[in-house]
Write a protein that holds these residues in place. Structure first.
Motif, mmCIF file in Angstrom:
data_model
loop_
_atom_site.group_PDB
_atom_site.id
_atom_site.type_symbol
_atom_site.label_atom_id
_atom_site.label_comp_id
_atom_site.label_asym_id
_atom_site.label_seq_id
_atom_site.Cartn_x
_atom_site.Cartn_y
_atom_site.Cartn_z
ATOM 1 N N PHE A 181 0.849 -1.205 0.000
ATOM 2 C CA PHE A 181 0.000 0.000 0.000
ATOM 3 C C PHE A 181 0.885 1.255 0.000
ATOM 4 C CE2 PHE A 181 -3.345 2.567 2.575
ATOM 5 C CZ PHE A 181 -4.001 2.961 1.418
ATOM 6 N N ASN A 236 -6.783 7.805 -11.202
ATOM 7 C CA ASN A 236 -7.344 6.859 -10.243
ATOM 8 C C ASN A 236 -8.870 6.987 -10.235
ATOM 9 O OD1 ASN A 236 -8.071 5.294 -8.114
ATOM 10 N ND2 ASN A 236 -6.653 6.198 -6.647
ATOM 11 N N MET A 254 -10.986 5.174 -8.842
ATOM 12 C CA MET A 254 -11.612 4.714 -7.601
ATOM 13 C C MET A 254 -11.883 5.871 -6.641
ATOM 14 S SD MET A 254 -12.065 1.506 -7.535
ATOM 15 C CE MET A 254 -11.690 0.173 -8.631
ATOM 16 N N TRP A 275 -7.012 0.747 5.034
ATOM 17 C CA TRP A 275 -6.296 -0.352 4.361
ATOM 18 C C TRP A 275 -7.152 -1.617 4.410
ATOM 19 C CZ3 TRP A 275 -3.933 -4.810 6.700
ATOM 20 C CH2 TRP A 275 -3.093 -5.541 5.841
ATOM 21 N N ARG A 277 -9.982 -1.701 1.795
ATOM 22 C CA ARG A 277 -9.650 -2.169 0.440
ATOM 23 C C ARG A 277 -9.526 -3.685 0.387
ATOM 24 N NH1 ARG A 277 -8.266 2.812 1.504
ATOM 25 N NH2 ARG A 277 -8.004 4.360 -0.153
ATOM 26 N N TYR A 332 -13.029 -5.421 0.674
ATOM 27 C CA TYR A 332 -13.771 -5.424 -0.586
ATOM 28 C C TYR A 332 -13.280 -6.551 -1.484
ATOM 29 C CZ TYR A 332 -16.802 -1.379 -0.457
ATOM 30 O OH TYR A 332 -17.830 -0.526 -0.167
ATOM 31 N N MET A 333 -11.959 -6.659 -1.617
ATOM 32 C CA MET A 333 -11.438 -7.635 -2.569
ATOM 33 C C MET A 333 -11.609 -9.069 -2.076
ATOM 34 S SD MET A 333 -11.077 -5.921 -5.092
ATOM 35 C CE MET A 333 -10.702 -7.356 -6.089
ATOM 36 N N ASP A 371 -21.455 -2.341 1.345
ATOM 37 C CA ASP A 371 -20.726 -1.071 1.459
ATOM 38 C C ASP A 371 -20.949 -0.438 2.835
ATOM 39 O OD1 ASP A 371 -19.862 -0.887 -1.352
ATOM 40 O OD2 ASP A 371 -21.992 -0.636 -1.771
ATOM 41 N N ALA A 387 -6.451 -6.642 -3.630
ATOM 42 C CA ALA A 387 -6.332 -5.180 -3.630
ATOM 43 C C ALA A 387 -5.147 -4.748 -4.484
ATOM 44 C CB ALA A 387 -6.175 -4.662 -2.201
ATOM 45 N N PHE A 418 -6.589 -2.589 -7.378
ATOM 46 C CA PHE A 418 -6.510 -1.139 -7.126
ATOM 47 C C PHE A 418 -5.127 -0.561 -7.379
ATOM 48 C CE2 PHE A 418 -9.651 -2.356 -3.580
ATOM 49 C CZ PHE A 418 -10.739 -2.217 -4.429
ATOM 50 N N TRP A 419 -4.103 -1.269 -6.938
ATOM 51 C CA TRP A 419 -2.780 -0.645 -6.885
ATOM 52 C C TRP A 419 -1.972 -0.882 -8.148
ATOM 53 C CZ3 TRP A 419 -2.419 -3.124 -1.383
ATOM 54 C CH2 TRP A 419 -3.343 -2.477 -0.542
#
Ligand code: HEM
Length: 275
Positions: free
Chosen positions: A38, A61, A63, A187, A190, A193-194, A215, A266, A270-271
């Motif tokens: 992260f 980004n 997101m 952190w 994220r 969610y995944m 959510d 994640a 995302f990253w």
């Protein structure tokens, strides 16, 4: 017989302690890797454009609820400070938990501790400002849950700082762990969610703009669930039976596996795409 029993009793207790300690170490090693990923993302994606004042670059980004908003000078500046400090806080948090660093370099622990304290307050008050003054959140549920998270970060950090100043280290350790866990809330958000999407093989309960049941629940769960697990761990460790210690160790290993799935997800979702 009595001697054998009491001997086996001692052994049970020792192995229960070892199991719990190993599970906690396993948890921390995986968390540390995930938090460093992260940090790597934050530094690689945000640092150079942000320090150069090229805030438009944040828009890559997709997101972000808001990111760069033309005309919102204060909000953009708050967000710039927010992402710059986010890496410091996340890296600092993992450093504080490394036992060898604490034991061999107490001065480093003290300075990282002060840095963690100041950045935790800055991120939390800055975050509250972004949410309630600049209107930078998805919806009211997200605004309320992240605000409760911010208040817990502030409260636990102050308690950790006060107990360290009072040199009450047994108490300090507990408050500092709580501060670390709630400061890792975004952190966990994220990862959660995944892990949820991967395990359910689809975005179950996830709505547009963060208004699905998952959510809303996970907005609170991201810091309350890890905090509950920490409290169970602390109780088992300090005055749990051998059985409670084994059960907690098993639970921690399971939580670590789910966390590992979340970290993997994640990073991939995302990253990595933004790096
Ligand atoms: C304490 C640890 C925190 C860390 C490490 C952290 C980190 C981050 C990061 C890295 C982002 C950018 C999003 C991304 O690229 O994934 C972000 C966005 C954001 N954070 Fe935080 N944050 C923390 C706490 C908070 C708190 C407590 C609040 C609110 C009270 C908050 C409010 C926000 C908001 C509103 C955004 C989105 C801003 C926008 O899109 O304009 N953060 N945070």
């Amino acid at each position: 017989l009595e001697a054998t029993l009491s001997k086996s009793g001692v052994d049970w207790n020792t192995s229960a302690n070892t199991a719990l300690k190993s599970a906690a170490t396993f948890w921390f090693l995986v968390a540390m890797i995930g938090q460093w990923l992260f940090v790597y993302f934050i530094v690689a994606f945000y640092y150079s454009p942000t320090l150069q004042g090229n805030f438009e670059a944040w828009s890559r980004n997709k997101m972000l609820p808001h990111g760069y908003v033309p005309g919102d000078t204060i909000g953009n500046l708050m967000f710039a400070i927010h992402v710059l400090l986010a890496a410091v806080l996340t890296l600092g948090g993992t450093m504080q938990l490394i036992p060898q660093l604490r034991a061999r370099f107490p001065a480093v622990h003290r300075w990282t501790g002060r840095t963690f304290f100041v950045t935790a307050l800055a991120l939390s008050f800055g975050g509250l400002f972004m949410v309630w003054v600049n209107g930078r959140s998805n919806n009211i549920f997200g605004a309320l849950s992240i605000s409760l998270n911010a208040m817990l970060i502030i409260f636990f950090s102050i308690m950790a700082w006060k107990s360290a100043m009072a040199r009450n280290f047994a108490v300090h350790r507990r408050w500092a762990l709580r501060a670390y866990i709630v400061a890792s809330g975004v952190w966990f958000l994220r990862l959660g969610y995944m892990a949820w999407i991967i395990i359910n093989q689809g975005p179950v309960g996830i709505g547009k703009n963060g208004t699905g049941p998952f959510d809303i629940l996970w907005g609170f769960g991201m810091f309350l669930l890890p905090l509950a697990i920490l409290e169970i761990y602390l109780r088992a460790k300090d005055n749990g039976s051998s059985f409670a210690k084994f059960a907690t160790a098993g639970g921690l290993v399971l939580a670590t596996l789910v966390m590992g799935i979340g970290i993997f997800g994640a990073f991939n979702a995302f990253w990595r795409p933004l790096l």
